[in-house]
Design an enzyme around this catalytic site. Structure first.
Site, PDB file in Angstrom:
ATOM      1  N   GLU A   1       0.843  -1.192   0.000  1.00 39.35           N
ATOM      2  CA  GLU A   1       0.000   0.000   0.000  1.00 39.35           C
ATOM      3  C   GLU A   1       0.887   1.253   0.000  1.00 39.35           C
ATOM      4  OE1 GLU A   1      -2.952  -0.930   3.124  1.00 39.35           O
ATOM      5  OE2 GLU A   1      -4.291  -1.469   1.468  1.00 39.35           O
TER       6      GLU A   1
HETATM    7  C1  HEC Z   1      -3.335   0.856  -1.815  1.00 34.66           C
HETATM    8  C2  HEC Z   1      -4.683   1.236  -1.525  1.00 34.66           C
HETATM    9  C3  HEC Z   1      -5.014   1.752  -0.145  1.00 34.66           C
HETATM   10  C4  HEC Z   1      -4.414   2.786   0.535  1.00 34.66           C
HETATM   11  C5  HEC Z   1      -3.210   3.589   0.122  1.00 34.66           C
HETATM   12  C6  HEC Z   1      -5.194   2.974   1.720  1.00 34.66           C
HETATM   13  N1  HEC Z   1      -6.221   2.095   1.765  1.00 34.66           N
HETATM   14 FE1  HEC Z   1      -7.705   2.020   3.140  1.00 34.66          FE
HETATM   15  N2  HEC Z   1      -8.281   0.255   2.412  1.00 34.66           N
HETATM   16  C7  HEC Z   1      -7.814  -0.351   1.281  1.00 34.66           C
HETATM   17  C8  HEC Z   1      -8.298  -1.710   1.209  1.00 34.66           C
HETATM   18  C9  HEC Z   1      -8.001  -2.718   0.113  1.00 34.66           C
HETATM   19  C10 HEC Z   1      -9.066  -1.916   2.364  1.00 34.66           C
HETATM   20  C11 HEC Z   1      -9.731  -3.220   2.790  1.00 34.66           C
HETATM   21  C12 HEC Z   1      -8.610  -4.127   3.302  1.00 34.66           C
HETATM   22  C13 HEC Z   1      -9.079  -5.312   4.085  1.00 34.66           C
HETATM   23  O1  HEC Z   1     -10.242  -5.378   4.448  1.00 34.66           O
HETATM   24  O2  HEC Z   1      -8.250  -6.189   4.352  1.00 34.66           O
HETATM   25  C14 HEC Z   1      -9.071  -0.637   3.094  1.00 34.66           C
HETATM   26  C15 HEC Z   1      -9.794  -0.391   4.240  1.00 34.66           C
HETATM   27  C16 HEC Z   1      -9.911   0.856   4.820  1.00 34.66           C
HETATM   28  C17 HEC Z   1     -10.873   1.222   5.833  1.00 34.66           C
HETATM   29  C18 HEC Z   1     -11.950   0.321   6.425  1.00 34.66           C
HETATM   30  C19 HEC Z   1     -13.303   0.592   5.808  1.00 34.66           C
HETATM   31  C20 HEC Z   1     -14.285  -0.519   6.026  1.00 34.66           C
HETATM   32  O3  HEC Z   1     -15.397  -0.448   5.468  1.00 34.66           O
HETATM   33  O4  HEC Z   1     -13.978  -1.497   6.722  1.00 34.66           O
HETATM   34  C21 HEC Z   1     -10.645   2.535   6.153  1.00 34.66           C
HETATM   35  C22 HEC Z   1     -11.380   3.384   7.160  1.00 34.66           C
HETATM   36  C23 HEC Z   1      -9.508   2.965   5.359  1.00 34.66           C
HETATM   37  N3  HEC Z   1      -9.110   1.929   4.548  1.00 34.66           N
HETATM   38  C24 HEC Z   1      -8.883   4.197   5.461  1.00 34.66           C
HETATM   39  C25 HEC Z   1      -7.612   4.439   4.925  1.00 34.66           C
HETATM   40  C26 HEC Z   1      -6.730   5.509   5.349  1.00 34.66           C
HETATM   41  C27 HEC Z   1      -7.034   6.523   6.420  1.00 34.66           C
HETATM   42  C28 HEC Z   1      -5.596   5.413   4.587  1.00 34.66           C
HETATM   43  C29 HEC Z   1      -4.343   6.267   4.673  1.00 34.66           C
HETATM   44  C30 HEC Z   1      -3.630   6.228   5.919  1.00 34.66           C
HETATM   45  C31 HEC Z   1      -5.798   4.298   3.683  1.00 34.66           C
HETATM   46  N4  HEC Z   1      -7.009   3.714   3.942  1.00 34.66           N
HETATM   47  C32 HEC Z   1      -4.892   3.915   2.689  1.00 34.66           C
HETATM   48  C33 HEC Z   1      -6.986   0.245   0.351  1.00 34.66           C
HETATM   49  C34 HEC Z   1      -6.142   1.312   0.660  1.00 34.66           C
END
Ligand code: HEC
Ligand code: HEC
Length: 363
Positions: free
Chosen positions: A128
């Site tokens: 990520e």
């Molecule tokens: C490369 C892409 C990527 C980046 C960069 C990223 N995310 Fe995500 N995010 C995801 C993915 C894929 C999931 C689900 C992962 C899982 O469930 O294992 C997720 C899950 C989440 C969730 C949970 C939402 C839910 O419905 O459960 C939140 C809140 C979130 N991210 C916030 C952030 C924040 C704040 C950042 C920066 C610090 C960030 N993400 C950076 C891809 C990304």
């Protein structure tokens, strides 16, 4: 008369509060609860916004939270599975950050409880944002004068840590809320707010199509999720789950590590609880603004809402852990499109304004 004045003052205060927290929430819905040790302030939300959109939080300055949770893409990314630094592919579909503040657990497998805890994951995840460690990120940010200033103003210290970073981001995410759609106007009594097909879809949703058993609408929690985990068969399309579960049981990998291991990630809630009944079970996602965030499911395997309905119509994918609520629905073609119409009526009226205000504009 005095009572009336008090009421008016209360209404004005409520309205001002609503204006300060991003999108609109219907009467009776309180803003998301914040942890006692992280009350929002204007400075904190602004700092969190800056961090959310800042690619310098990744190891090669190419990926921010917004890369995968982009306001213009319904606060998701439109991709099957997430793509981080160097185009590296993750194992799961990016869920929306819009209204995530209302969820009881974060991630598809619920491995984080709070937004603060969640935010720390992606920063050091190798596919990520790829920072080698939280300390490395602290150092990188402390070397940026505007952040030294921002953290000092918000938390009273220039030697801030990852906890401060996570707190600011989480405070910003708690402003990404919206629950004002044509459907909400319909529920509030405006019978003409949604089409006849959407109305028929709403009836099917609660009846023949059985959607409400997991995505139920509750007026005090109108987010269309029971916050529980179900195996509806998405993950069971092509995997040997016994073998994968044994692999996950061995060794000392954390849920965070397992969630990014190809194949093993498909075990879902099991990687957190290690209970066989949770194999292939994933969190019921909320359905607000769902029309904006194709493709669907934890692995992005369903390209459209129509495809999602076809999936449910077949009763999901048969497997030993299939949720008892999943049965073939025998929906007529017309009924399928009515369900889709209903879901489209869940798109927030204020989405354009919300996109703008989330980016710091329009106010
Ligand atoms: C490369 C892409 C990527 C980046 C960069 C990223 N995310 Fe995500 N995010 C995801 C993915 C894929 C999931 C689900 C992962 C899982 O469930 O294992 C997720 C899950 C989440 C969730 C949970 C939402 C839910 O419905 O459960 C939140 C809140 C979130 N991210 C916030 C952030 C924040 C704040 C950042 C920066 C610090 C960030 N993400 C950076 C891809 C990304
Ligand atoms: C037994 C509980 C259950 C029932 C019944 C159910 N769902 Fe779901 N729904 C889930 C779970 C769990 C997921 C995520 C599954 C996964 O990705 O593995 C999901 C995913 C979805 C998604 C994808 C959302 C996204 O952001 O990717 C949509 C859309 C959806 N459901 C709509 C419906 C509709 C419409 C019905 C009725 C026809 C329905 N669901 C019935 C539990 C359920």
């Amino acid at each position: 008369m005095k009572g009336l004045y008090t009421l008016l003052i209360c209404l004005v205060i409520l309205a001002l509060h609503a204006a300060a927290v991003g999108g609109a929430l219907p009467a009776g819905i309180l803003p998301p609860e914040e942890p006692v040790d992280n009350p929002a302030t204007t400075a904190k939300v602004e700092l969190g916004r800056k961090l959310y959109f800042d690619k310098r939080l990744s190891v090669d300055d190419t990926v921010s939270c917004a890369t995968c949770h982009e306001p213009e893409k319904g606060f998701a990314d439109g991709k099957k599975v997430a793509e981080g630094i160097g185009g590296k592919k993750g194992t799961r579909n990016s869920p929306t950050t819009l209204n995530a503040a209302f969820l009881e657990l974060q991630f598809w497998d619920g491995r984080a409880v709070t937004l603060e805890e969640q935010a720390k994951g992606p920063l050091i995840n190798p596919v990520e944002m790829g920072m080698p460690s939280h300390e490395a990120l602290e150092k990188k940010l402390r070397d940026i004068p505007e952040y030294r200033k921002g953290f000092k103003k918000t938390f009273g210290t220039e030697s801030f840590t990852i906890d401060h970073v996570a707190k600011a981001i989480a405070a910003f995410e708690r402003t990404l809320v919206s629950a004002s759609s044509p459907f909400d106007r319909f529920i509030a009594g405006d019978k003409g707010a949604i089409s006849d097909d959407a109305k028929a879809g709403w009836v099917l949703f609660n009846g023949k199509a059985r959607c409400a058993t997991c995505h139920g609408f509750i007026s005090v929690y109108p987010f269309f999720t029971n916050n529980k985990f179900h195996n509806i068969g998405v993950a069971m399309k092509d995997a040997n789950f016994e073998k994968l579960a044994r692999e996950a049981q061995k060794g000392t990998a954390t849920p965070e590590e397992l969630a990014f291991r190809e194949g093993v990630a498909e075990l879902g809630r099991f990687i957190v609880t290690r209970e066989p009944k949770d194999i292939g079970a994933f969190k019921t996602p909320g359905l607000r603004n769902v029309a904006l965030t194709a493709p669907y499911m934890h692995d992005g395997s369903e390209p459209t809402l129509e495809a999602v309905i076809d999936f449910y119509d077949k009763g999901g994918v048969l497997n030993p852990n299939l949720d008892g609520g999943m049965v073939p629905l025998n929906l007529l073609k017309k009924e399928k499109s009515q369900l889709v119409e209903f879901m489209k009526a869940l798109t927030s009226d204020d989405i354009a304004q919300l996109i703008k205000s989330s980016q710091g504009g329009g106010r």
